[in-house]
Design a protein around this motif. Structure first.
Motif, PDB file in Angstrom:
ATOM      1  N   ILE A 182       8.596 -15.925   6.521  1.00 24.34           N
ATOM      2  CA  ILE A 182       8.047 -14.882   6.485  1.00 24.34           C
ATOM      3  C   ILE A 182       8.850 -13.903   5.448  1.00 24.34           C
ATOM      4  N   SER A 183      10.319 -14.265   5.304  1.00 23.01           N
ATOM      5  CA  SER A 183      10.561 -13.221   4.331  1.00 23.01           C
ATOM      6  C   SER A 183      10.292 -13.257   2.732  1.00 23.01           C
ATOM      7  N   TYR A 184       9.812 -14.516   2.378  1.00 21.18           N
ATOM      8  CA  TYR A 184       9.498 -14.442   1.053  1.00 21.18           C
ATOM      9  C   TYR A 184       8.058 -13.535   0.773  1.00 21.18           C
ATOM     10  N   GLU A 185       7.141 -13.598   1.772  1.00 17.35           N
ATOM     11  CA  GLU A 185       6.124 -12.514   1.658  1.00 17.35           C
ATOM     12  C   GLU A 185       6.565 -11.417   1.822  1.00 17.35           C
ATOM     13  N   SER A 186       7.419 -11.021   2.659  1.00 11.92           N
ATOM     14  CA  SER A 186       8.075  -9.671   2.778  1.00 11.92           C
ATOM     15  C   SER A 186       8.385  -8.995   1.424  1.00 11.92           C
ATOM     16  N   ASN A 187       9.203 -10.136   0.755  1.00 15.22           N
ATOM     17  CA  ASN A 187       9.861  -9.531  -0.630  1.00 15.22           C
ATOM     18  C   ASN A 187       8.683  -9.537  -1.664  1.00 15.22           C
ATOM     19  N   LEU A 188       7.767 -10.226  -1.517  1.00 16.73           N
ATOM     20  CA  LEU A 188       6.533  -9.876  -2.278  1.00 16.73           C
ATOM     21  C   LEU A 188       5.854  -8.552  -1.942  1.00 16.73           C
ATOM     22  N   GLY A 189       5.852  -8.244  -0.850  1.00 18.48           N
ATOM     23  CA  GLY A 189       5.131  -6.887  -0.395  1.00 18.48           C
ATOM     24  C   GLY A 189       6.130  -5.680  -1.113  1.00 18.48           C
ATOM     25  N   LEU A 190       7.291  -5.806  -0.858  1.00 22.43           N
ATOM     26  CA  LEU A 190       8.235  -4.911  -1.182  1.00 22.43           C
ATOM     27  C   LEU A 190       8.248  -4.685  -2.800  1.00 22.43           C
ATOM     28  N   SER A 191       8.181  -5.940  -3.395  1.00 18.37           N
ATOM     29  CA  SER A 191       8.009  -6.063  -5.010  1.00 18.37           C
ATOM     30  C   SER A 191       6.797  -5.384  -5.536  1.00 18.37           C
ATOM     31  N   MET A 192       5.766  -5.393  -4.646  1.00 19.19           N
ATOM     32  CA  MET A 192       4.678  -4.754  -5.168  1.00 19.19           C
ATOM     33  C   MET A 192       4.595  -3.397  -4.894  1.00 19.19           C
ATOM     34  N   ALA A 193       5.256  -2.570  -3.742  1.00 14.41           N
ATOM     35  CA  ALA A 193       5.535  -1.320  -3.591  1.00 14.41           C
ATOM     36  C   ALA A 193       6.409  -0.578  -4.682  1.00 14.41           C
ATOM     37  N   LEU A 194       7.363  -1.491  -5.207  1.00 15.63           N
ATOM     38  CA  LEU A 194       8.444  -0.832  -6.221  1.00 15.63           C
ATOM     39  C   LEU A 194       7.561  -0.951  -7.447  1.00 15.63           C
ATOM     40  N   ALA A 195       6.710  -1.757  -7.737  1.00 15.40           N
ATOM     41  CA  ALA A 195       5.900  -1.905  -8.914  1.00 15.40           C
ATOM     42  C   ALA A 195       4.765  -0.630  -8.942  1.00 15.40           C
ATOM     43  N   GLY A 196       4.359  -0.257  -7.616  1.00 12.64           N
ATOM     44  CA  GLY A 196       3.528   0.959  -7.532  1.00 12.64           C
ATOM     45  C   GLY A 196       2.331   0.633  -6.893  1.00 12.64           C
ATOM     46  N   ASN A 197       2.150  -0.696  -6.706  1.00 12.43           N
ATOM     47  CA  ASN A 197       1.093  -1.183  -5.706  1.00 12.43           C
ATOM     48  C   ASN A 197       1.274  -1.123  -4.392  1.00 12.43           C
ATOM     49  N   THR A 198       1.240   0.374  -3.937  1.00 19.18           N
ATOM     50  CA  THR A 198       1.884   0.565  -2.474  1.00 19.18           C
ATOM     51  C   THR A 198       0.668   0.078  -1.607  1.00 19.18           C
ATOM     52  N   SER A 199      -0.708   0.169  -1.893  1.00 15.50           N
ATOM     53  CA  SER A 199      -1.491   0.087  -0.870  1.00 15.50           C
ATOM     54  C   SER A 199      -1.659  -1.364  -0.634  1.00 15.50           C
ATOM     55  N   GLU A 200      -1.670  -2.481  -1.623  1.00 10.18           N
ATOM     56  CA  GLU A 200      -1.689  -3.766  -1.177  1.00 10.18           C
ATOM     57  C   GLU A 200      -0.386  -4.254  -0.612  1.00 10.18           C
ATOM     58  N   ALA A 201       0.852  -3.271  -0.795  1.00 11.07           N
ATOM     59  CA  ALA A 201       2.102  -3.824  -0.204  1.00 11.07           C
ATOM     60  C   ALA A 201       2.071  -3.462   1.202  1.00 11.07           C
ATOM     61  N   ILE A 202       1.449  -2.226   1.519  1.00  8.55           N
ATOM     62  CA  ILE A 202       1.519  -1.832   2.883  1.00  8.55           C
ATOM     63  C   ILE A 202       0.512  -2.953   3.602  1.00  8.55           C
ATOM     64  N   HIS A 203      -0.990  -3.175   3.173  1.00  5.49           N
ATOM     65  CA  HIS A 203      -1.504  -4.037   3.779  1.00  5.49           C
ATOM     66  C   HIS A 203      -0.759  -5.576   4.005  1.00  5.49           C
TER      67      HIS A 203
END
Length: 288
Positions: A182-203
């Motif tokens: 699960i940590s790999y997808e969690s890192n993916l989500g946070l990376s998206m948030a840092l890149a500005g794609n917070t909506s998909e990251a939160i999803h």
């Protein structure tokens, strides 16, 4: 970003293809692995190996360190898994110098060990040296392009220097190799948030937070994603599940300050769950 320098790195396509790279000024990576005369005898299982692995899995790091050292002492360099387990266990214990020496020794004994280079890369992530980590993970992936741990570590290093597109490609590749982590997808989500794609990251992070495997770090990544999206109330509510009110207050204040910058990628520390946020940029699950 005004106060942070970003560096050019090799593309994700290069690391996934396993292309050879030249690191002439970086000692641990300059040896000719194909012609080395330091290769240890074939690996032999040791009765204590499973015991050591179970000790580390349950969080008994001192016992794991003790068991791995006993195996190494008995086999005198004939147990690659024991060197790797010891290196990771020392990293768990924050014995950074010892961990690095252990992985360096493993590389000397087992120059074809992708796991040894991945461990060395994790050490460099811990001491906030993403450029050196990148070199280590590239060597690991040259030896084993499908090693999920190295793909994940490479992603973290790329995120730390602001290459979020490359980082996300590596997290996705790690998820393909090890879909249960699960940590790999969690890192993916946070990376998206840092890149500005917070909506998909939160999803993504909302879904992960409802999983039986959800960790405190997954929840804190979700809190950060909400904070970076400007929803400080949700960031605060989720943060209080695992952190004290003082730490949550400090974290929210930090996220508010970060959002005021023109760009905020790369500023969130990967060890944020252990204390208030700062600007060390140490911020994601390493999956040791």
């Amino acid at each position: 970003m005004k106060s942070y320098k970003f560096f050019c790195v090799v593309s994700c396509a290069t690391i996934l293809s396993g292309c050879a790279l030249n690191y002439s000024e970086f000692d641990p990576f300059t040896s000719d692995i194909s012609n080395s005369d330091l290769i240890a005898p074939p690996y032999i299982d040791h009765p204590k190996l499973k015991t050591a692995e179970l000790a580390r899995a349950r969080g008994d790091v001192p016992q794991a360190i003790h068991d791995y050292r006993d195996i190494i002492k008995e086999h005198r360099g004939n147990c690659e898994k024991a060197y790797l387990g010891l290196g990771w266990s020392l990293l768990d214990a924050n014995a950074i110098d010892e961990s690095k020496k252990t992985f360096d020794k493993a590389i000397t004994l087992y120059p074809h060990s992708a796991g040894a280079y991945a461990g060395l890369g994790a050490v460099y992530l811990t001491i906030d040296q993403p450029e050196n980590a990148i070199k280590a993970f590239e060597m690991a992936l040259k030896l084993n392009p499908c090693l999920a741990k190295a793909l994940n570590g490479y992603g973290i290093a790329l995120d730390m220097i602001g290459d979020h597109r490359g980082a996300q490609a590596n997290y996705r590749a790690a998820m393909e190799r090890d879909p249960g982590n699960i940590s790999y997808e969690s890192n993916l989500g946070l990376s998206m948030a840092l890149a500005g794609n917070t909506s998909e990251a939160i999803h993504i992070l909302e879904r992960l937070s409802r999983s039986p495997q959800a960790t405190a770090r997954v929840r804190q990544n979700l809190s950060l994603a909400y904070g970076l999206a400007g929803d400080m109330k949700m960031a605060r509510n989720i943060g209080t599940v695992d952190l004290s009110s003082d730490w949550v207050r400090n974290n929210v204040s930090y996220m508010e300050a970060v959002r005021e910058t023109e760009e905020y990628a790369g500023l969130i520390p990967k060890d944020h769950i252990e204390g208030p946020l700062n600007q060390t940029r140490k911020w994601q699950d390493r999956n040791n």
